[in-house]
Design a protein around this motif. Sequence first.
Motif, PDB file in Angstrom:
ATOM      1  N   ARG A   5      38.665  38.571  46.801  1.00 60.38           N
ATOM      2  CA  ARG A   5      39.174  39.750  47.522  1.00 60.38           C
ATOM      3  C   ARG A   5      39.690  40.793  46.547  1.00 60.38           C
ATOM      4  NH1 ARG A   5      40.036  39.755  52.992  1.00 60.38           N
ATOM      5  NH2 ARG A   5      41.795  41.139  52.723  1.00 60.38           N
ATOM      6  N   LYS A   6      40.390  40.375  45.489  1.00 63.16           N
ATOM      7  CA  LYS A   6      40.895  41.311  44.487  1.00 63.16           C
ATOM      8  C   LYS A   6      39.734  41.986  43.765  1.00 63.16           C
ATOM      9  CE  LYS A   6      43.967  41.709  40.480  1.00 63.16           C
ATOM     10  NZ  LYS A   6      43.382  42.934  40.142  1.00 63.16           N
ATOM     11  N   ASN A   9      38.261  44.539  46.117  1.00 60.67           N
ATOM     12  CA  ASN A   9      39.196  45.652  46.299  1.00 60.67           C
ATOM     13  C   ASN A   9      39.262  46.562  45.080  1.00 60.67           C
ATOM     14  OD1 ASN A   9      39.982  45.019  48.922  1.00 60.67           O
ATOM     15  ND2 ASN A   9      41.617  43.671  48.230  1.00 60.67           N
ATOM     16  N   ASP A  10      39.020  46.032  43.892  1.00 54.58           N
ATOM     17  CA  ASP A  10      39.096  46.820  42.666  1.00 54.58           C
ATOM     18  C   ASP A  10      37.814  47.587  42.349  1.00 54.58           C
ATOM     19  OD1 ASP A  10      41.691  46.002  42.314  1.00 54.58           O
ATOM     20  OD2 ASP A  10      41.193  44.403  40.882  1.00 54.58           O
ATOM     21  N   LYS A  16      31.419  49.991  46.723  1.00 57.14           N
ATOM     22  CA  LYS A  16      31.757  49.342  47.993  1.00 57.14           C
ATOM     23  C   LYS A  16      30.814  49.814  49.100  1.00 57.14           C
ATOM     24  CE  LYS A  16      36.707  48.778  47.179  1.00 57.14           C
ATOM     25  NZ  LYS A  16      38.039  49.178  47.631  1.00 57.14           N
ATOM     26  N   TRP A  29      30.617  41.406  52.685  1.00 54.86           N
ATOM     27  CA  TRP A  29      31.812  41.692  53.491  1.00 54.86           C
ATOM     28  C   TRP A  29      32.118  40.571  54.464  1.00 54.86           C
ATOM     29  CZ3 TRP A  29      34.849  44.978  51.364  1.00 54.86           C
ATOM     30  CH2 TRP A  29      34.337  45.992  50.581  1.00 54.86           C
ATOM     31  N   TYR A  32      34.082  38.287  52.355  1.00 57.70           N
ATOM     32  CA  TYR A  32      35.371  38.953  52.140  1.00 57.70           C
ATOM     33  C   TYR A  32      36.323  38.676  53.302  1.00 57.70           C
ATOM     34  CZ  TYR A  32      38.625  42.863  51.402  1.00 57.70           C
ATOM     35  OH  TYR A  32      39.740  43.635  51.219  1.00 57.70           O
ATOM     36  N   PRO A  69      40.419  50.516  54.745  1.00 56.24           N
ATOM     37  CA  PRO A  69      39.816  49.216  54.413  1.00 56.24           C
ATOM     38  C   PRO A  69      38.763  48.834  55.463  1.00 56.24           C
ATOM     39  CG  PRO A  69      42.056  48.929  55.238  1.00 56.24           C
ATOM     40  CD  PRO A  69      41.819  50.400  55.109  1.00 56.24           C
TER      41      PRO A  69
END
Length: 73
Positions: A5-6, A9-10, A16, A29, A32, A69
């Motif tokens: 997840r990190k 997210n980064d 994305k 996803w 995720y 998000p």
Amino acid sequence: MAAYRKFINDLPLILKIILALPAIDGIIWGIYRICKGNVANVILGIVWIFAGAAITWILDIVFLALGKPVFEL
């Protein structure tokens, strides 16, 4: 799971959005959402893996383009 997840997210926004394109969206996803860990997101993630390639990828692109998000419960 938190590391995945990190990592996602980064990523830069454009990457994305690329990962939210049909066929790729369901896998990336969906996993995720499953990694979030609560029951609702695990169910949503499993559904997303199958529906992500067909129609739900549109929701992810819209949410990401609006700077929010991806859709989670």
